[in-house]
Scaffold this active site. Structure first.
Site, mmCIF file in Angstrom:
data_model
loop_
_atom_site.group_PDB
_atom_site.id
_atom_site.type_symbol
_atom_site.label_atom_id
_atom_site.label_comp_id
_atom_site.label_asym_id
_atom_site.label_seq_id
_atom_site.Cartn_x
_atom_site.Cartn_y
_atom_site.Cartn_z
ATOM 1 N N SER A 13 42.280 5.487 83.020
ATOM 2 C CA SER A 13 42.317 6.823 83.636
ATOM 3 C C SER A 13 42.114 6.704 85.137
ATOM 4 C CB SER A 13 41.208 7.695 83.052
ATOM 5 O OG SER A 13 41.072 8.875 83.828
ATOM 6 N N TYR A 55 33.360 9.704 79.519
ATOM 7 C CA TYR A 55 34.781 9.343 79.553
ATOM 8 C C TYR A 55 35.038 8.303 80.644
ATOM 9 C CZ TYR A 55 39.848 10.207 80.091
ATOM 10 O OH TYR A 55 41.222 10.086 80.185
HETATM 11 N N1 LIG Z 1 47.097 13.371 80.665
HETATM 12 C C1 LIG Z 1 46.486 12.840 81.701
HETATM 13 O O1 LIG Z 1 46.597 13.318 82.832
HETATM 14 C C2 LIG Z 1 45.629 11.603 81.531
HETATM 15 C C3 LIG Z 1 44.928 11.155 82.653
HETATM 16 C C4 LIG Z 1 44.160 10.022 82.534
HETATM 17 C C5 LIG Z 1 44.094 9.330 81.336
HETATM 18 N N2 LIG Z 1 44.780 9.788 80.258
HETATM 19 C C6 LIG Z 1 44.692 8.992 79.028
HETATM 20 O O2 LIG Z 1 45.977 8.799 78.490
HETATM 21 C C7 LIG Z 1 45.875 8.680 77.069
HETATM 22 C C8 LIG Z 1 46.815 9.680 76.407
HETATM 23 O O3 LIG Z 1 46.405 10.981 76.772
HETATM 24 P P1 LIG Z 1 47.321 12.284 76.619
HETATM 25 O O4 LIG Z 1 47.149 13.052 77.865
HETATM 26 O O5 LIG Z 1 48.657 11.890 76.158
HETATM 27 O O6 LIG Z 1 46.481 13.058 75.477
HETATM 28 P P2 LIG Z 1 46.941 13.742 74.107
HETATM 29 O O7 LIG Z 1 45.719 14.445 73.627
HETATM 30 O O8 LIG Z 1 48.197 14.510 74.324
HETATM 31 O O9 LIG Z 1 47.254 12.498 73.152
HETATM 32 C C9 LIG Z 1 46.232 11.653 72.688
HETATM 33 C C10 LIG Z 1 46.617 11.140 71.315
HETATM 34 O O10 LIG Z 1 45.563 10.262 70.879
HETATM 35 C C11 LIG Z 1 45.291 10.579 69.519
HETATM 36 N N3 LIG Z 1 43.909 10.228 69.207
HETATM 37 C C12 LIG Z 1 42.785 10.824 69.653
HETATM 38 N N4 LIG Z 1 41.707 10.262 69.098
HETATM 39 C C13 LIG Z 1 42.163 9.282 68.275
HETATM 40 C C14 LIG Z 1 41.539 8.351 67.417
HETATM 41 N N5 LIG Z 1 40.194 8.324 67.275
HETATM 42 N N6 LIG Z 1 42.295 7.491 66.728
HETATM 43 C C15 LIG Z 1 43.653 7.525 66.833
HETATM 44 N N7 LIG Z 1 44.304 8.386 67.614
HETATM 45 C C16 LIG Z 1 43.564 9.261 68.332
HETATM 46 C C17 LIG Z 1 45.522 12.069 69.391
HETATM 47 O O11 LIG Z 1 45.723 12.443 68.042
HETATM 48 C C18 LIG Z 1 46.746 12.258 70.271
HETATM 49 O O12 LIG Z 1 47.944 12.103 69.519
HETATM 50 C C19 LIG Z 1 44.411 8.913 76.709
HETATM 51 O O13 LIG Z 1 43.778 7.663 76.557
HETATM 52 C C20 LIG Z 1 43.889 9.642 77.928
HETATM 53 O O14 LIG Z 1 42.500 9.447 78.077
HETATM 54 C C21 LIG Z 1 45.543 10.923 80.320
#
Ligand SMILES: NC(=O)c1ccc[n+]([C@@H]2O[C@H](COP(=O)([O-])OP(=O)(O)OC[C@H]3O[C@@H](n4cnc5c(N)ncnc54)[C@H](O)[C@@H]3O)[C@@H](O)[C@H]2O)c1
Length: 234
Positions: A124, A137
């Protein structure tokens, strides 16, 4: 044809990565708590080693040895530090950090046997500078960056590269949930004006970085933290 496993592949960034790797010609299995209806979508909680092993065993049986792993499963958290209960703290660490431990352990035998492997961990951009109300986090994601560097040193001699991509402000259900809960300090539109490239990131932007890092030609790149954030963090 190579086989890739993408955790969190049912939504947002993980979904974008799975689609990109598939269109690049890889066999792709997704592992998610809420799996999609795709043929090679497996249900597992990445914080549970038995569920991870079962999902990986099924993916391997269907698609062959797994030599590409992208860890995108994650959960965020938003609470003032003094109000975070220990179980809440633990859950965020278990999914975001221990989840990576379990999946890497589950795929390593395939990569070691092949003498080749690619691991990309989605951390992140909050790890660059910290983030108020997200201490659990940010702690977990910072640990993922550190784990990435250590694994790169350990696994490089075995032909396996390990890199991290910390995304910043990517338009996914996670980001929109934060906007709805008024945790962003403004709307997504407000943030676009503060982003040097003047747009919100897309899952495809993260997928492009992953597609490069898992490619043959990225074989000399390992232990790196490749920010994809529109210039929000430099
Ligand atoms: N969207 C952003 O701006 C952003 C920024 C920084 C980091 N991230 C990171 O990117 C990654 C994806 O995030 P996103 O924005 O696509 O979120 P999202 O919530 O759209 O997708 C996350 C996915 O992870 C799955 N998940 C959650 N807990 C789980 C578990 N215990 N076991 C298996 N699957 C699980 C969920 O079901 C979901 O399908 C994450 O690690 C998030 O922390 C996202």
């Amino acid at each position: 044809m190579k086989t890739a496993v993408v955790t969190g592949g049912a939504s947002g960034i993980g979904l974008g990565i799975a689609q990109r790797l598939r269109s690049d010609g890889l066999h792709v299995a997704t592992v998610d708590l809420n799996p999609s209806d795709d043929e090679f979508a497996y249900r597992a909680d990445v914080s549970d080693p038995e569920e991870v092993t079962a999902a990986l065993t099924a993916a391997r049986a269907a698609l062959g040895p797994v030599t590409v792993l992208v860890n995108a499963a994650g959960v965020d958290g938003f609470k003032r530090f003094q109000n975070i209960s220990f179980p809440e703290w633990q859950r965020v660490i278990e999914v975001n950090l221990h989840g990576v431990f379990h999946t890497v352990q589950a795929v390593l035998p395939d990569m070691l046997a092949a003498g080749w492997g690619r691991i990309v961990n989605i951390s992140s951009s909050s790890t660059h500078s910290g983030q108020p109300f997200m201490s659990h986090y940010v702690a977990a994601k910072s640990a993922v960056n550190g784990l990435t560097k250590s694994l790169a040193l350990e696994l490089g001699p075995s032909g396996i590269t390990v890199n991290a991509v910390p995304p910043g402000f990517i338009d996914t259900p996670m980001l929109r949930r934060s906007e709805e809960a008024r945790r962003l300090g403004g709307t997504v539109e407000d943030h676009i004006q503060r982003t040097p490239v003047r747009r919100v990131g897309r899952p495809e932007d993260i997928a492009a970085a992953c597609a490069f890092l898992i490619s043959e030609e990225a074989g000399y790149i390992t232990g790196q933290i490749l920010g994809v954030n529109g210039g929000r963090n430099t």
